[in-house]
Design a protein around this motif. Sequence first.
Motif, PDB file in Angstrom:
ATOM      1  N   VAL A   1      52.407 -32.464 -23.614  1.00  0.00           N
ATOM      2  CA  VAL A   1      53.458 -31.477 -23.891  1.00  0.00           C
ATOM      3  C   VAL A   1      53.172 -30.148 -23.173  1.00  0.00           C
ATOM      4  CG1 VAL A   1      54.230 -32.446 -26.082  1.00  0.00           C
ATOM      5  CG2 VAL A   1      52.294 -30.864 -26.059  1.00  0.00           C
ATOM      6  N   GLN A   2      52.225 -30.201 -22.203  1.00  0.00           N
ATOM      7  CA  GLN A   2      51.879 -28.972 -21.495  1.00  0.00           C
ATOM      8  C   GLN A   2      51.744 -29.230 -19.994  1.00  0.00           C
ATOM      9  OE1 GLN A   2      49.021 -26.367 -23.921  1.00  0.00           O
ATOM     10  NE2 GLN A   2      48.603 -28.427 -24.660  1.00  0.00           N
TER      11      GLN A   2
ATOM     12  N   ASN B   1      41.517 -24.593 -16.977  1.00  0.00           N
ATOM     13  CA  ASN B   1      41.705 -24.670 -18.434  1.00  0.00           C
ATOM     14  C   ASN B   1      42.877 -23.811 -18.928  1.00  0.00           C
ATOM     15  OD1 ASN B   1      40.522 -26.367 -20.194  1.00  0.00           O
ATOM     16  ND2 ASN B   1      38.887 -24.976 -20.845  1.00  0.00           N
TER      17      ASN B   1
ATOM     18  N   VAL C   1      47.652 -36.459 -26.099  1.00  0.00           N
ATOM     19  CA  VAL C   1      48.877 -35.967 -26.764  1.00  0.00           C
ATOM     20  C   VAL C   1      49.067 -34.487 -26.445  1.00  0.00           C
ATOM     21  CG1 VAL C   1      49.974 -35.518 -29.002  1.00  0.00           C
ATOM     22  CG2 VAL C   1      48.818 -37.692 -28.604  1.00  0.00           C
ATOM     23  N   ASN C   2      47.986 -33.717 -26.514  1.00  0.00           N
ATOM     24  CA  ASN C   2      48.072 -32.280 -26.214  1.00  0.00           C
ATOM     25  C   ASN C   2      48.506 -32.033 -24.770  1.00  0.00           C
ATOM     26  OD1 ASN C   2      47.246 -31.619 -28.785  1.00  0.00           O
ATOM     27  ND2 ASN C   2      45.093 -31.441 -28.247  1.00  0.00           N
ATOM     28  N   TYR C   3      47.946 -32.805 -23.842  1.00  0.00           N
ATOM     29  CA  TYR C   3      48.290 -32.629 -22.423  1.00  0.00           C
ATOM     30  C   TYR C   3      49.747 -33.025 -22.146  1.00  0.00           C
ATOM     31  CZ  TYR C   3      43.514 -31.765 -20.743  1.00  0.00           C
ATOM     32  OH  TYR C   3      42.281 -31.224 -20.492  1.00  0.00           O
TER      33      TYR C   3
ATOM     34  N   PHE D   1      51.442 -32.077 -35.835  1.00  0.00           N
ATOM     35  CA  PHE D   1      51.666 -33.515 -35.706  1.00  0.00           C
ATOM     36  C   PHE D   1      50.472 -34.303 -36.254  1.00  0.00           C
ATOM     37  CE2 PHE D   1      50.867 -37.296 -32.999  1.00  0.00           C
ATOM     38  CZ  PHE D   1      51.967 -38.051 -33.345  1.00  0.00           C
ATOM     39  N   PHE D   2      49.266 -33.917 -35.820  1.00  0.00           N
ATOM     40  CA  PHE D   2      48.085 -34.660 -36.269  1.00  0.00           C
ATOM     41  C   PHE D   2      47.759 -34.394 -37.735  1.00  0.00           C
ATOM     42  CE2 PHE D   2      47.235 -35.023 -31.670  1.00  0.00           C
ATOM     43  CZ  PHE D   2      47.145 -36.394 -31.621  1.00  0.00           C
TER      44      PHE D   2
ATOM     45  N   PHE E   1      46.874 -23.684 -19.783  1.00  0.00           N
ATOM     46  CA  PHE E   1      47.953 -24.622 -20.092  1.00  0.00           C
ATOM     47  C   PHE E   1      49.230 -23.865 -20.423  1.00  0.00           C
ATOM     48  CE2 PHE E   1      44.025 -26.844 -20.830  1.00  0.00           C
ATOM     49  CZ  PHE E   1      44.255 -28.106 -20.321  1.00  0.00           C
TER      50      PHE E   1
ATOM     51  N   SER F   1      38.447 -25.806 -26.170  1.00  0.00           N
ATOM     52  CA  SER F   1      39.627 -25.339 -25.421  1.00  0.00           C
ATOM     53  C   SER F   1      40.112 -26.394 -24.420  1.00  0.00           C
ATOM     54  CB  SER F   1      39.304 -24.037 -24.691  1.00  0.00           C
ATOM     55  OG  SER F   1      38.298 -24.271 -23.738  1.00  0.00           O
ATOM     56  N   TRP F   2      39.205 -27.259 -23.958  1.00  0.00           N
ATOM     57  CA  TRP F   2      39.595 -28.317 -23.025  1.00  0.00           C
ATOM     58  C   TRP F   2      40.564 -29.314 -23.662  1.00  0.00           C
ATOM     59  CZ3 TRP F   2      38.311 -33.180 -24.710  1.00  0.00           C
ATOM     60  CH2 TRP F   2      37.319 -33.255 -25.690  1.00  0.00           C
ATOM     61  N   MET F   3      40.589 -29.344 -25.006  1.00  0.00           N
ATOM     62  CA  MET F   3      41.528 -30.253 -25.674  1.00  0.00           C
ATOM     63  C   MET F   3      42.946 -29.684 -25.689  1.00  0.00           C
ATOM     64  SD  MET F   3      39.462 -31.971 -28.828  1.00  0.00           S
ATOM     65  CE  MET F   3      40.712 -33.167 -29.237  1.00  0.00           C
ATOM     66  N   ALA F   4      43.076 -28.418 -25.302  1.00  0.00           N
ATOM     67  CA  ALA F   4      44.391 -27.783 -25.125  1.00  0.00           C
ATOM     68  C   ALA F   4      45.276 -27.895 -26.358  1.00  0.00           C
ATOM     69  CB  ALA F   4      45.087 -28.382 -23.899  1.00  0.00           C
ATOM     70  N   TRP F   5      44.748 -27.491 -27.500  1.00  0.00           N
ATOM     71  CA  TRP F   5      45.518 -27.600 -28.741  1.00  0.00           C
ATOM     72  C   TRP F   5      46.704 -26.634 -28.746  1.00  0.00           C
ATOM     73  CZ3 TRP F   5      45.344 -31.404 -31.997  1.00  0.00           C
ATOM     74  CH2 TRP F   5      44.175 -32.169 -32.092  1.00  0.00           C
ATOM     75  N   THR F   6      47.789 -27.086 -29.329  1.00  0.00           N
ATOM     76  CA  THR F   6      48.947 -26.210 -29.542  1.00  0.00           C
ATOM     77  C   THR F   6      49.356 -26.363 -31.002  1.00  0.00           C
ATOM     78  OG1 THR F   6      50.569 -27.926 -29.069  1.00  0.00           O
ATOM     79  CG2 THR F   6      49.815 -26.611 -27.197  1.00  0.00           C
TER      80      THR F   6
ATOM     81  N   ILE G   1      39.535 -38.683 -30.296  1.00  0.00           N
ATOM     82  CA  ILE G   1      39.525 -37.379 -29.607  1.00  0.00           C
ATOM     83  C   ILE G   1      40.205 -37.481 -28.221  1.00  0.00           C
ATOM     84  CG2 ILE G   1      37.998 -35.634 -28.565  1.00  0.00           C
ATOM     85  CD1 ILE G   1      36.238 -35.912 -31.056  1.00  0.00           C
TER      86      ILE G   1
ATOM     87  N   LEU H   1      42.529 -39.571 -27.386  1.00  0.00           N
ATOM     88  CA  LEU H   1      43.967 -39.763 -27.651  1.00  0.00           C
ATOM     89  C   LEU H   1      44.630 -38.444 -28.048  1.00  0.00           C
ATOM     90  CD1 LEU H   1      46.159 -41.958 -27.767  1.00  0.00           C
ATOM     91  CD2 LEU H   1      45.671 -42.196 -30.184  1.00  0.00           C
ATOM     92  N   MET H   2      43.935 -37.669 -28.889  1.00  0.00           N
ATOM     93  CA  MET H   2      44.468 -36.357 -29.283  1.00  0.00           C
ATOM     94  C   MET H   2      44.633 -35.460 -28.053  1.00  0.00           C
ATOM     95  SD  MET H   2      42.294 -35.424 -32.638  1.00  0.00           S
ATOM     96  CE  MET H   2      42.870 -35.771 -34.278  1.00  0.00           C
ATOM     97  N   THR H   3      43.641 -35.510 -27.157  1.00  0.00           N
ATOM     98  CA  THR H   3      43.699 -34.677 -25.951  1.00  0.00           C
ATOM     99  C   THR H   3      44.884 -35.080 -25.081  1.00  0.00           C
ATOM    100  OG1 THR H   3      41.295 -34.633 -26.058  1.00  0.00           O
ATOM    101  CG2 THR H   3      42.283 -33.797 -24.046  1.00  0.00           C
TER     102      THR H   3
ATOM    103  N   THR I   1      51.232 -29.731 -31.789  1.00  0.00           N
ATOM    104  CA  THR I   1      50.393 -30.941 -31.800  1.00  0.00           C
ATOM    105  C   THR I   1      49.425 -30.926 -32.992  1.00  0.00           C
ATOM    106  OG1 THR I   1      48.935 -29.892 -30.178  1.00  0.00           O
ATOM    107  CG2 THR I   1      50.528 -31.471 -29.342  1.00  0.00           C
TER     108      THR I   1
END
Lengths: 93, 288
Positions: B36-37, B43, B32-34, A15-16, B45, A4-9, B26, B28-30, A12
């Motif tokens: 747009v939020q 925790n 990218v996620n941050y 995109f990946f 968002f 959850s800390w990676m804040a996936w939407t 990982i 870099l992905m994080t 995104t």
Amino acid sequence: MNFSWMAWTLPTVLFFVTILVLLIGMGVWEFLSPGGNPRVGILRFETTRGDRLFVSLLGSAFIHLAWLGLIGPNVWWALALSVVYAVGVFKLV
Amino acid sequence: MEKTWNNKAWFMVLPVLVLVAFSAVIPLMTVVNYSVQDTFGNNEFFWAGTDWFIQVLHSSRFWDALQRNLLFSVIILSIEIPLGILIALNMPKKGFGVPVCLILMSLPLLIPWNVVGTIWQVFGRVDIGLLGYTLAALGIPYNYVNNVFDAWVTLIVMDVWHWTSLVVLLCYAGLVSIPDAYYQAAKIDGASRWSVFRYIQLPKMKRVLLIAFLLRFMDSFMIYTEPFVITGGGPGNSTTFLSIDLVKTAIGQFDLGPAAALSLIYFLIILLLSWIFYTVMTTSDAQN
């Protein structure tokens, strides 16, 4: 494992997944037609199809940034422009 | 000869893939996620779309820091690359002087970045620093704390002192790999010192120079620790580079969304410039 800390939407993730599909697609293409299809295009230096994908992705990122900076938040047209640009790169570069 | 296919070889690259995934992909992905939020901690968002990118691209703070970064990199490269070549050309190629020079050249590279910053911060102080005190005693006005020009000169001299050695060592490695036969042929032809450099040494150093150029560009473009320790980005914002601005946004203001957007733009600029440099230099190398 908690990610959850990676804040996936959803955007995104899409995109990946698109990037991953592109890379897998390039791998399959290379498997079917090995060698990378090197050629000298309008940039006057040799590029393989991996180089062309890199140029397409990097260029697309800057098209989107330019769109956001100069025009506005609606990036669908920037996406369309990026697809046209990528097709151009794969045809001409 | 027919190639041997063994798919088990793929397992050999697995450790590298895992390492790169955890150290680069990982994070870099994080980011990218941050980007747009928005978040206020805990925790939680909230979707912000492309707002942070627009905010960064329209802020004068970003463009000013980018200009400072580009100016710093141009100055650093235009000093360190020629100076590194010059020192490497004049270093002894055999005898006792070789290890002495190599050790002396390696010393600045062994010092941690924050220590380098602290050394130069103390060195430049007018009250107790050798440099600052000497300049003041000579009647030369120097104060890196409140004078923009002095702050820039201090950072540039510090970086040249710290990193020219890297260029020297790389160029030296290129020079010692040139076989003696090249020099003998040049001597028979009566080539001048300049011709030897232009047609033998420089082409042979091209690959290591490419590496030195790229490393120094990327490093100087991402510089953070030393200016943060010496000037803290000041006087005013005159030495606030993108990395310092990024840390101020992310940690000082806890604006993780704008900081993530800024770091992605920063990353793309470095990627683009490095690709251009690499392509131009390798293409000209291939043409030669």
